[in-house]
Design a protein around this motif. Structure first.
Motif, PDB file in Angstrom:
ATOM      1  N   SER A   1      24.197  65.875   5.949  1.00  0.00           N
ATOM      2  CA  SER A   1      25.445  66.118   6.682  1.00  0.00           C
ATOM      3  C   SER A   1      25.997  64.864   7.349  1.00  0.00           C
ATOM      4  N   ASP A   2      25.265  63.759   7.256  1.00  0.00           N
ATOM      5  CA  ASP A   2      25.640  62.489   7.893  1.00  0.00           C
ATOM      6  C   ASP A   2      25.834  61.442   6.806  1.00  0.00           C
ATOM      7  N   GLU A   3      27.092  61.075   6.555  1.00  0.00           N
ATOM      8  CA  GLU A   3      27.356  60.164   5.435  1.00  0.00           C
ATOM      9  C   GLU A   3      26.651  58.824   5.588  1.00  0.00           C
ATOM     10  N   ALA A   4      26.518  58.336   6.796  1.00  0.00           N
ATOM     11  CA  ALA A   4      25.868  57.040   6.986  1.00  0.00           C
ATOM     12  C   ALA A   4      24.428  57.065   6.478  1.00  0.00           C
ATOM     13  N   THR A   5      23.709  58.162   6.751  1.00  0.00           N
ATOM     14  CA  THR A   5      22.321  58.205   6.305  1.00  0.00           C
ATOM     15  C   THR A   5      22.234  58.461   4.805  1.00  0.00           C
ATOM     16  N   VAL A   6      23.188  59.195   4.248  1.00  0.00           N
ATOM     17  CA  VAL A   6      23.216  59.399   2.796  1.00  0.00           C
ATOM     18  C   VAL A   6      23.455  58.069   2.088  1.00  0.00           C
ATOM     19  N   ALA A   7      24.459  57.335   2.553  1.00  0.00           N
ATOM     20  CA  ALA A   7      24.757  56.033   1.961  1.00  0.00           C
ATOM     21  C   ALA A   7      23.575  55.085   2.101  1.00  0.00           C
ATOM     22  N   ALA A   8      22.951  55.097   3.262  1.00  0.00           N
ATOM     23  CA  ALA A   8      21.803  54.212   3.496  1.00  0.00           C
ATOM     24  C   ALA A   8      20.641  54.552   2.576  1.00  0.00           C
ATOM     25  N   ALA A   9      20.422  55.839   2.329  1.00  0.00           N
ATOM     26  CA  ALA A   9      19.331  56.255   1.450  1.00  0.00           C
ATOM     27  C   ALA A   9      19.563  55.741   0.034  1.00  0.00           C
ATOM     28  N   PHE A  10      20.773  55.905  -0.481  1.00  0.00           N
ATOM     29  CA  PHE A  10      21.076  55.422  -1.832  1.00  0.00           C
ATOM     30  C   PHE A  10      20.986  53.901  -1.899  1.00  0.00           C
ATOM     31  N   ASP A  11      21.507  53.217  -0.891  1.00  0.00           N
ATOM     32  CA  ASP A  11      21.438  51.753  -0.873  1.00  0.00           C
ATOM     33  C   ASP A  11      19.986  51.270  -0.824  1.00  0.00           C
TER      34      ASP A  11
ATOM     35  N   ALA B   1      25.925  59.575  -5.271  1.00  0.00           N
ATOM     36  CA  ALA B   1      25.277  59.582  -6.584  1.00  0.00           C
ATOM     37  C   ALA B   1      26.220  59.022  -7.636  1.00  0.00           C
ATOM     38  N   VAL B   2      27.475  59.461  -7.611  1.00  0.00           N
ATOM     39  CA  VAL B   2      28.460  58.971  -8.576  1.00  0.00           C
ATOM     40  C   VAL B   2      28.650  57.465  -8.422  1.00  0.00           C
ATOM     41  N   ARG B   3      28.775  56.995  -7.189  1.00  0.00           N
ATOM     42  CA  ARG B   3      28.953  55.550  -6.972  1.00  0.00           C
ATOM     43  C   ARG B   3      27.777  54.753  -7.543  1.00  0.00           C
ATOM     44  N   THR B   4      26.574  55.268  -7.350  1.00  0.00           N
ATOM     45  CA  THR B   4      25.394  54.594  -7.897  1.00  0.00           C
ATOM     46  C   THR B   4      25.405  54.636  -9.412  1.00  0.00           C
ATOM     47  N   MET B   5      25.712  55.793  -9.977  1.00  0.00           N
ATOM     48  CA  MET B   5      25.665  55.954 -11.431  1.00  0.00           C
ATOM     49  C   MET B   5      26.755  55.173 -12.142  1.00  0.00           C
TER      50      MET B   5
END
Length: 256
Positions: free
Chosen positions: A67-77, A130-134
């Protein structure tokens, strides 16, 4: 953890949200047995690390509050920087607020918002990153977790949950159409009543449990591996021409 002989997911790296328990954990363990490297993403760091340790060297744990975009982005990065950019993402994290979710006229706005924030917005944020990574790593497969309550009136007492799952179904189709030509597939698995630890703890009334199972034509509850088996197919190259679809794993519930 030993691996299977099939190796259907050999060469794949999968990130699974909500993988610290329940269906997410079952999916992570099944993917690892099928040869994938798995990233256990969960907001509970201890639970994520515990699952990763059970799996072994083929797993990594990462903290992720969907629910927190910052942590989602950080996880993928974080995982991409470590050489673990996922080409399979399972957006599985979610909540069903038993005892709080209700029919519309009785539903507290905060319960609605919390459910939507985690289930629908959380799925969107997972899909977005996920899309940005893929797009940077030659495509991949995204798998969403839906529910029969998003398709019919099965969840009449769960307004927020049912609405969130209906939104997930629509999100999956929309993103699938948008990115099909660049090698990104998006499909939604629709499990029925599945006996995870959480559900078993909540559904303690034998009569209530029997009533739920009575609405399943196959006459039994689902098991986490019923769901993970279908997700293995969708993560694998065997499903290369499948996108934008709903795959029911519900013992026939949505046929009624």
């Amino acid at each position: 953890m030993t691996t299977s002989d099939s190796g259907r997911l050999a060469g794949k790296t999968a990130l699974i949200t909500g993988a610290g328990a329940g269906i997410g954990q079952a999916v992570a363990e099944r993917f690892a047995r099928e040869g994938a490297r798995v990233i256990i993403a969960d907001r509970d760091a201890t639970a994520a690390q515990s699952v990763a340790e059970v799996i072994g060297d083929a797993a990594r744990a990462v903290v992720c509050d969907v629910s927190d975009e910052a942590t989602v982005a950080a996880a993928f990065d974080h995982v991409a920087t470590a050489g673990w950019a996922p080409n399979v993402v399972v957006a599985n994290a979610g909540v069903q607020l038993f005892g709080q979710d209700a029919k519309a006229a009785d539903l507290d706005l905060n319960v609605w918002r919390r459910t939507i924030d985690i289930n629908l917005t959380g799925t969107f944020l997972t899909v977005k990153h996920a899309v940005r990574t893929m797009l940077e790593h030659d495509g991949g497969s995204i798998i969403l977790t839906g529910s029969p309550t998003g398709l019919n009136g099965e969840g009449a007492d769960f307004t927020a949950y049912s609405a969130s799952k209906a939104g997930i179904h629509g999100l999956g189709r929309t993103v699938a159409a948008a990115y099909a030509r660049v090698g990104i597939r998006v499909n939604t698995v629709v499990p029925a009543y599945t006996e995870t630890g959480l559900v078993t703890t909540i559904t303690t009334d034998p009569e209530a449990r029997a009533a739920i199972i009575g609405r399943i034509p196959m006459g039994r509850a689902g098991a986490p591996d019923d769901v993970s088996g279908v997700m293995v197919f969708l993560a694998s190259d065997d499903s290369a021409f499948a996108t934008g679809a709903l795959f029911a794993v519900d013992g026939g519930m949505t046929t009624l």
